[in-house]
Design a protein around this motif. Structure first.
Motif, PDB file in Angstrom:
ATOM      1  N   SER A 110      -1.058  -0.122   5.115  1.00  0.00           N
ATOM      2  CA  SER A 110      -0.080  -1.205   5.016  1.00  0.00           C
ATOM      3  C   SER A 110      -0.619  -2.355   5.847  1.00  0.00           C
ATOM      4  O   SER A 110      -1.588  -2.206   6.606  1.00  0.00           O
ATOM      5  CB  SER A 110       1.297  -0.778   5.535  1.00  0.00           C
ATOM      6  OG  SER A 110       1.247  -0.547   6.934  1.00  0.00           O
TER       7      SER A 110
ATOM      8  N   ARG B  92      -1.905   3.677  -0.694  1.00  0.00           N
ATOM      9  CA  ARG B  92      -0.620   2.990  -0.620  1.00  0.00           C
ATOM     10  C   ARG B  92      -0.027   2.923  -2.018  1.00  0.00           C
ATOM     11  O   ARG B  92      -0.726   3.005  -3.017  1.00  0.00           O
ATOM     12  CB  ARG B  92      -0.783   1.593  -0.019  1.00  0.00           C
ATOM     13  CG  ARG B  92      -1.759   0.703  -0.780  1.00  0.00           C
ATOM     14  CD  ARG B  92      -1.035  -0.384  -1.517  1.00  0.00           C
ATOM     15  NE  ARG B  92      -1.913  -1.237  -2.293  1.00  0.00           N
ATOM     16  CZ  ARG B  92      -2.072  -1.138  -3.606  1.00  0.00           C
ATOM     17  NH1 ARG B  92      -1.444  -0.199  -4.278  1.00  0.00           N
ATOM     18  NH2 ARG B  92      -2.857  -1.976  -4.248  1.00  0.00           N
TER      19      ARG B  92
ATOM     20  N   PHE C 153       2.663   0.642  -4.313  1.00  0.00           N
ATOM     21  CA  PHE C 153       3.483  -0.558  -4.444  1.00  0.00           C
ATOM     22  C   PHE C 153       4.241  -0.453  -5.753  1.00  0.00           C
ATOM     23  O   PHE C 153       3.644  -0.238  -6.814  1.00  0.00           O
ATOM     24  CB  PHE C 153       2.589  -1.806  -4.438  1.00  0.00           C
ATOM     25  CG  PHE C 153       3.363  -3.097  -4.436  1.00  0.00           C
ATOM     26  CD1 PHE C 153       4.208  -3.423  -3.389  1.00  0.00           C
ATOM     27  CD2 PHE C 153       3.247  -3.989  -5.486  1.00  0.00           C
ATOM     28  CE1 PHE C 153       4.912  -4.616  -3.382  1.00  0.00           C
ATOM     29  CE2 PHE C 153       3.942  -5.192  -5.491  1.00  0.00           C
ATOM     30  CZ  PHE C 153       4.779  -5.501  -4.436  1.00  0.00           C
TER      31      PHE C 153
ATOM     32  N   ILE D 121       6.793  -1.057  -0.615  1.00  0.00           N
ATOM     33  CA  ILE D 121       5.471  -0.596  -0.228  1.00  0.00           C
ATOM     34  C   ILE D 121       5.643   0.742   0.478  1.00  0.00           C
ATOM     35  O   ILE D 121       6.401   0.835   1.464  1.00  0.00           O
ATOM     36  CB  ILE D 121       4.733  -1.620   0.662  1.00  0.00           C
ATOM     37  CG1 ILE D 121       3.371  -1.109   1.080  1.00  0.00           C
ATOM     38  CG2 ILE D 121       5.546  -2.011   1.887  1.00  0.00           C
ATOM     39  CD1 ILE D 121       2.306  -1.255   0.052  1.00  0.00           C
TER      40      ILE D 121
ATOM     41  N   TYR E  40      -1.149  -8.467   2.993  1.00  0.00           N
ATOM     42  CA  TYR E  40      -0.806  -8.301   1.589  1.00  0.00           C
ATOM     43  C   TYR E  40      -1.282  -9.540   0.822  1.00  0.00           C
ATOM     44  O   TYR E  40      -1.129 -10.666   1.304  1.00  0.00           O
ATOM     45  CB  TYR E  40       0.701  -8.133   1.424  1.00  0.00           C
ATOM     46  CG  TYR E  40       1.286  -6.964   2.187  1.00  0.00           C
ATOM     47  CD1 TYR E  40       0.806  -5.666   1.996  1.00  0.00           C
ATOM     48  CD2 TYR E  40       2.317  -7.152   3.099  1.00  0.00           C
ATOM     49  CE1 TYR E  40       1.342  -4.596   2.687  1.00  0.00           C
ATOM     50  CE2 TYR E  40       2.868  -6.083   3.809  1.00  0.00           C
ATOM     51  CZ  TYR E  40       2.366  -4.801   3.594  1.00  0.00           C
ATOM     52  OH  TYR E  40       2.900  -3.743   4.292  1.00  0.00           O
TER      53      TYR E  40
ATOM     54  N   SER F 292      -5.414  -4.278  -0.315  1.00  0.00           N
ATOM     55  CA  SER F 292      -4.607  -5.411   0.139  1.00  0.00           C
ATOM     56  C   SER F 292      -3.950  -6.146  -1.018  1.00  0.00           C
ATOM     57  O   SER F 292      -2.910  -6.781  -0.837  1.00  0.00           O
ATOM     58  CB  SER F 292      -5.475  -6.383   0.944  1.00  0.00           C
ATOM     59  OG  SER F 292      -6.584  -6.820   0.176  1.00  0.00           O
TER      60      SER F 292
ATOM     61  N   LEU G 247      -1.634  -6.547  -3.829  1.00  0.00           N
ATOM     62  CA  LEU G 247      -0.445  -5.887  -4.366  1.00  0.00           C
ATOM     63  C   LEU G 247      -0.018  -6.481  -5.696  1.00  0.00           C
ATOM     64  O   LEU G 247       0.636  -5.804  -6.492  1.00  0.00           O
ATOM     65  CB  LEU G 247       0.729  -6.013  -3.375  1.00  0.00           C
ATOM     66  CG  LEU G 247       0.535  -5.439  -1.969  1.00  0.00           C
ATOM     67  CD1 LEU G 247       1.860  -5.503  -1.210  1.00  0.00           C
ATOM     68  CD2 LEU G 247      -0.001  -4.021  -2.007  1.00  0.00           C
TER      69      LEU G 247
ATOM     70  N   ARG H  82       0.022  -2.178  -9.789  1.00  0.00           N
ATOM     71  CA  ARG H  82       0.376  -3.449  -9.167  1.00  0.00           C
ATOM     72  C   ARG H  82       1.408  -4.158 -10.029  1.00  0.00           C
ATOM     73  O   ARG H  82       1.573  -3.851 -11.205  1.00  0.00           O
ATOM     74  CB  ARG H  82      -0.859  -4.330  -8.974  1.00  0.00           C
ATOM     75  CG  ARG H  82      -1.886  -3.767  -7.987  1.00  0.00           C
ATOM     76  CD  ARG H  82      -3.082  -4.677  -7.864  1.00  0.00           C
ATOM     77  NE  ARG H  82      -3.981  -4.290  -6.782  1.00  0.00           N
ATOM     78  CZ  ARG H  82      -5.117  -3.608  -6.951  1.00  0.00           C
ATOM     79  NH1 ARG H  82      -5.506  -3.240  -8.170  1.00  0.00           N
ATOM     80  NH2 ARG H  82      -5.871  -3.295  -5.909  1.00  0.00           N
TER      81      ARG H  82
END
Length: 1017
Positions: free
Chosen positions: A294, A325, A327, A336, A400, A452, A454, A482
């Motif tokens: 994150s 991660r 999203f 997130i 982000y 990074s 998103l 995404r």
């Protein structure tokens, strides 16, 4: 498209945007050995072509040296040019800045895809090279990371290829054209192409090879493309890693791909692999419990992908950063790793005041550190894909990213602010589909592995239509991990599903609330808000307050990060930061390129103070007993931070301490502080609390402040005499000399002279020091800010400008008592016969001079910009220290990030270096200020009834008003002191018509007053 000969007509053919270009691929590195891969240093299979090239400039295509690429053409006598770099910043052609209009507007009558043939500059580049040792029997490719806006490539006289899209790579295969010994590379760059119609971003219009150029070779078996997709289970605990590889070359039967995943400490987590049966390899592996990535905790694994031949020999190693991660949209809210996300973002152009968009690694490192240090957690790449290194830094440092494709056609549908899409592109025009889609594919294929990122963005301000809708469908189908952003659906609701979130530009807080209260189907983000042009960012709190009020409000991105201004020399050879129009560029949008919270020279503006405070994830609410800590982080507790607290009495520290306090994410805690407030002496106190870093991080040093909160309270005085502010031991006889024209008052070492003729104080000597160089006068005008100009303040409120120039004293009256002498001057203003201003000066027995300013207005007048009294003193008083809100300049609507304390400055430094001189340097909440010379002599201004606002500057409001550049300001002859009861806010919702919010305006129809004291130090 494939071709063996170049055709200049491709420039204006919307169907031709690449010729012989390789398919886009991931931006990974590759090495021969594990040792090289682990070091992640210079790639031995890359050969840098950056540096000095031979160069010829032609103002239009028919003036270019057409056969310069041939083997026998001599470039002797040509100039040198640096690559990467812009042509226009190296002494050629026209430097031009425009915003929404196309650069040829009014010069050429064009409609897309036609081009201005008479103003299509051509740069011809030549570079020779010898292949590195060992490359002779291997395939060789060339990569252009960024060329604006279209270019042709030849090698050894043979045509290689053609490319458009200024901001994604174009690679070509050079292998068939290589020769032994010296090779001649020729590149022809055109400033205008069909791509120029798609690149109408708010920026300087440059051309040239402005990003890296390099050759590269590949091993016998090479991973051309890597796609890493991570997923998490429903508990967001266990991870899955999916790996898709595209191989090329001669991987013999029995070859194998092996992947080794290591954690951040370098320990192997898992090794897995697959045999190679064809050029596509797919591996899916359950990893088990993983550390999550994150922006708060940017945990990265390292994946080493190794290719072995059948004999077990290692052919290639690809190191790849991996972040686990997830999203996703949950119940119409973006999350997130299972938590609702709030973007505390900024839009960022790539920019350097000497190099333009050809920025360096050092620029990027400074940027990412500065962004993190000031509590921003997100960046929108406005409005094009950035250099690959930027995404690596965002992965590593924790930001982000909204990755935005290279598309903006603003001038095709918006004219003078009006939406007029009669010839909008791409719109629904099928002929523009392929060229637009190519830009989307190039971005996604290059950037797809960065955790990074998103959100994919379909571009910026290109209205709406079917073409952009199809781009969004491609994003969603290719990459369901995404979400997709596009603001333009606001203008064209036919394809509302283009964007997964409602995204608007510069909507007012009330408009945003109206949307959120109407049971919307999508969450809301402000892809651009808080237009930070000049002295701005006022009222930002009204947006950040929405974050806690509405779950579907998920933050925004300030416009923008850095001023786009360029160094230039004035007529006397002194450098200054220039804006549009300063280079003779017409058309131009002038200073509209200066919207940054960072100056172009990478000095942080005063506006950043407010941004850092309002973007805090951890909020501190101290009081007389302790502090309430609210940790709004989604994942990070406060264990890496130290709580520092202090108690100050009237700016002076009484005590200080530190505590270890660990507040888990998404929780709050009240901590008692040993402040001893029950037994305090009388006075005004400030409780300061801050979280600072225990140890240095990638982005900040040990002790750097992350969060801050202050509480101010007053302890009653025990001795009531002390509260009056006068020293009872300093009582002197008041001597008054009333002349025909002047009235002199002497008290001890204080000598005062009032003029009946001029109706004001004309001299105030304190211990022999004259403090009045030009007399005090009522002031109702401030030098207009960029935002003021956008609201036509000069037109709407300009009568106050004249009123400030010509106040007329119509009456004076005096009164003498044993302990004081009071004289009051009454002024009329030319704005209205019903407006009255009274300024009273009271000389007291202790030698102090008390000033009371009272305004009485009337209905029907425009709002006041400021209610103040201004005078000039000697420029020798060039130092100012104040107990006020600070340390940076602040205003009524931009003081949330300011803190009460004693702050100091050179008077010369109070003028903020905005591109256009304007109001700057103000302080709110002023309790006192000292103006001194370098020997420490001077005088003090004190607020008496309530805190005042104060501006101490080398220039008057009128001098600032009438200068368009800092070099136009006069030599410094005075220190100008402006004491105000109120000044209107600076605003910032936008810079082209948004007024300051009502609570920060000053009504002119009531009564206003303020008081202050001038005394000797």
């Amino acid at each position: 498209m494939k071709a063996t000969q170049a055709d200049i007509n491709w420039l204006g053919d919307v169907s031709v945007f690449e010729v012989n270009r390789l398919n886009a691929y991931s931006d990974h590195r590759y090495y021969h050995t594990m040792e090289e891969a682990q070091a992640s240093g210079t790639m031995k299979m890359r050969y840098d072509l950056n540096g000095t090239w031979k160069f010829n400039y032609a103002v239009r295509p028919d003036c270019r040296p057409e056969l310069f690429y041939t083997a026998d053409f001599s470039s002797e006598g040509w100039d040198d040019i640096e690559v990467p770099g812009h042509i226009q910043l190296q002494g050629y052609g026209q430097i031009q800045y425009v915003n929404t209009q196309y650069p040829w507007d009014g010069l050429n009558e064009l409609r897309p895809p036609a081009l201005p043939q008479d103003k299509n500059a051509v740069g011809s580049y030549i570079r020779t090279f010898h292949l590195p040792s060992g490359w002779q029997n291997s395939p060789v490719y060339i990569s252009f990371q960024g060329v604006e806006s279209a270019f042709y490539v030849w090698l050894n006289g043979q045509f290689v290829g053609y490319g458009e899209d200024s901001f994604t790579p174009s690679d070509f295969d050079l292998t068939p054209f290589l020769q032994d010994g010296e090779n001649k590379l020729a590149v022809e760059v055109y400033q205008r192409s069909t791509g120029s119609w798609l690149e109408d971003q708010d920026f300087w219009r440059f051309s040239g090879i402005f990003r890296d150029v390099y050759l590269y070779t590949v091993p016998a078996a090479h991973i051309r493309d890597v796609r890493v997709v991570t997923d998490l289970d429903k508990s967001y605990t266990n991870g899955t890693l999916n790996l898709d590889l595209k191989l090329e070359g001669k991987a013999s039967a029995g070859a194998r791909v092996e992947a080794e995943l290591r954690d951040a400490e370098g320990t192997t987590v898992k090794t897995f692999g697959s045999k190679v049966s064809d050029d596509l390899v797919n591996i899916s592996e359950e990893i088990g419990k993983v550390h999550l990535w994150s922006a708060e905790i940017p945990y990265l694994y390292r994946l080493y992908i190794r290719v072995y031949n059948a004999a077990g020999e290692l052919l290639e190693v690809v190191p790849q950063a991996v972040g686990f991660r997830k999203f996703e949209m949950i119940d119409k809210v973006m999350h997130i790793n299972g938590k609702r996300i709030v973007f505390k973002g900024v839009n960022r152009h790539e920019f350097n005041p000497r190099r333009g968009r050809a920025i360096t690694k050092e620029d990027m490192l400074w940027d990412v550190r500065t962004i993190k240090q000031n509590n921003m957690n997100a960046v929108r790449t406005s409005h094009y894909p950035n250099q690959s290194l930027w995404y690596e830094l965002c992965d590593e440092y924790g930001l982000y990213v909204i990755d935005e494709m290279n598309l903006e056609t603003h001038g095709s549908w918006q004219k003078l602010g009006a939406v007029e899409p009669s010839w909008v592109i791409p719109g629904d025009r099928p002929e523009w589909h392929d060229i637009v889609m190519d830009r989307a594919v190039s971005m996604v294929e290059r950037d797809k592995n960065h955790p990074s990122i998103l959100i994919w963005s379909c571009g910026n301000e290109s209205h709406g239509g079917e073409v952009i809708y199809k781009v969004s469908q491609y994003f969603k189908s290719y990459d369901p991990t995404r979400l997709v952003h596009y603001e333009g659906v606001f203008h064209d609701r036919r394809f509302n599903e283009t964007s997964d979130m409602e995204s608007r530009m510069y909507a007012k807080p009330a408009d945003i609330e109206e949307f959120l209260n109407a049971d919307p189907e999508k969450p809301y983000i402000s892809c651009e808000y808080m237009h930070a042009m000049g002295n701005s960012i006022g009222g930002m709190h009204k947006y950040t307050e929405l974050e806690d009020k509405y779950p579907m409000y998920q933050g925004g991105f300030i416009w923008d990060y850095i001023d786009q201004s360029i160094y230039k020399k004035d007529r006397y050879g002194k450098e200054f930061l220039a804006y549009g129009g300063d280079f003779g560029d017409r058309p131009s949008d002038y200073s509209f390129c200066g919207n940054g919270i960072v100056h172009a020279d990478r000095k942080v503006t005063a506006k950043m103070q407010e941004v850092k405070f309002l973007y805090q994830n951890i909020k501190l609410f101290p009081d007389r007993e302790g502090v309430k800590i609210v940790n709004s982080n989604l994942f990070a507790d406060t264990s890496a931070l130290e709580l520092v607290y202090s108690l100050e009495r009237e700016g002076h520290e009484v005590l200080r301490g530190t505590l270890e306090v660990n507040v888990p994410a998404q929780s709050e805690k009240v901590v008692k502080l040993p402040l001893g407030t029950a037994s305090l002496a009388g006075g005004e106190y400030a409780v300061n609390t801050a979280f600072v870093l225990k140890v240095a991080t990638l982005w900040a040093d040990k002790g750097d402040e992350v969060a801050y909160g202050q509480y101010i309270f007053t302890q009653d005085q025990v001795d009531s005499n002390a509260a009056a502010g006068d020293d009872p031991n300093l009582k002197n006889e008041i001597q008054v000399v009333e002349g025909d024209v002047n009235i002199g008052v002497r008290v001890g070492h204080t000598h005062v002279l009032f003029s009946k003729a001029f109706g004001t104080l004309v001299s105030l000597k304190l211990s022999g020091l004259e403090t009045i160089a030009q007399p005090p006068a009522p002031l109702f005008w401030r030098a207009t800010t960029d935002n003021d100009k956008g609201t036509a303040m000069g037109f709407e409120l300009g009568a106050w400008y004249a009123a400030s120039l010509l106040p007329r004293c119509v009456e004076w009256k005096a009164e003498q008592k044993p302990d004081q002498y009071r004289i009051e001057f009454t002024y009329k203003l030319n704005i209205s016969s019903d407006v009255q201003v009274k300024v009273a000066y009271t000389v007291r027995a202790d030698g102090s001079v008390h000033v009371h300013n009272a305004y009485r207005g009337t209905a029907g007048l425009p709002n006041l910009p400021i209610h103040a009294l201004s005078f000039k003193t000697s420029p020798e008083f060039g130092n100012v220290e104040w107990l006020a809100m600070g340390p940076e300049e602040n205003y009524a609507d931009r003081a949330f990030g300011a803190r009460l304390g004693i702050h100091g400055s050179k008077v010369a430094d109070t003028v903020a270096p905005y591109l256009v001189p304007q109001e700057s340097g103000n302080r709110t909440g002023v309790r006192w200020a000292k103006l001194t010379d370098d020997a420490g002599r001077g005088f003090k201004i004190e607020a008496s009834a309530a805190p005042v606002e104060l501006n101490v500057s080398p220039y008057t409001a009128f001098e600032l008003e009438n200068a368009q550049h800092a070099y136009e300001l006069p030599p410094v002859h005075y220190t100008v002191v402006t004491v105000a009861g109120k000044q209107m806010g600076v605003g910032g919702d936008d810079s082209w018509g948004a007024p300051v919010h009502p609570e920060y305006r000053i009504s002119s129809d009531g009564e206003l007053e303020f008081e202050f004291v001038i005394r000797s130090l």
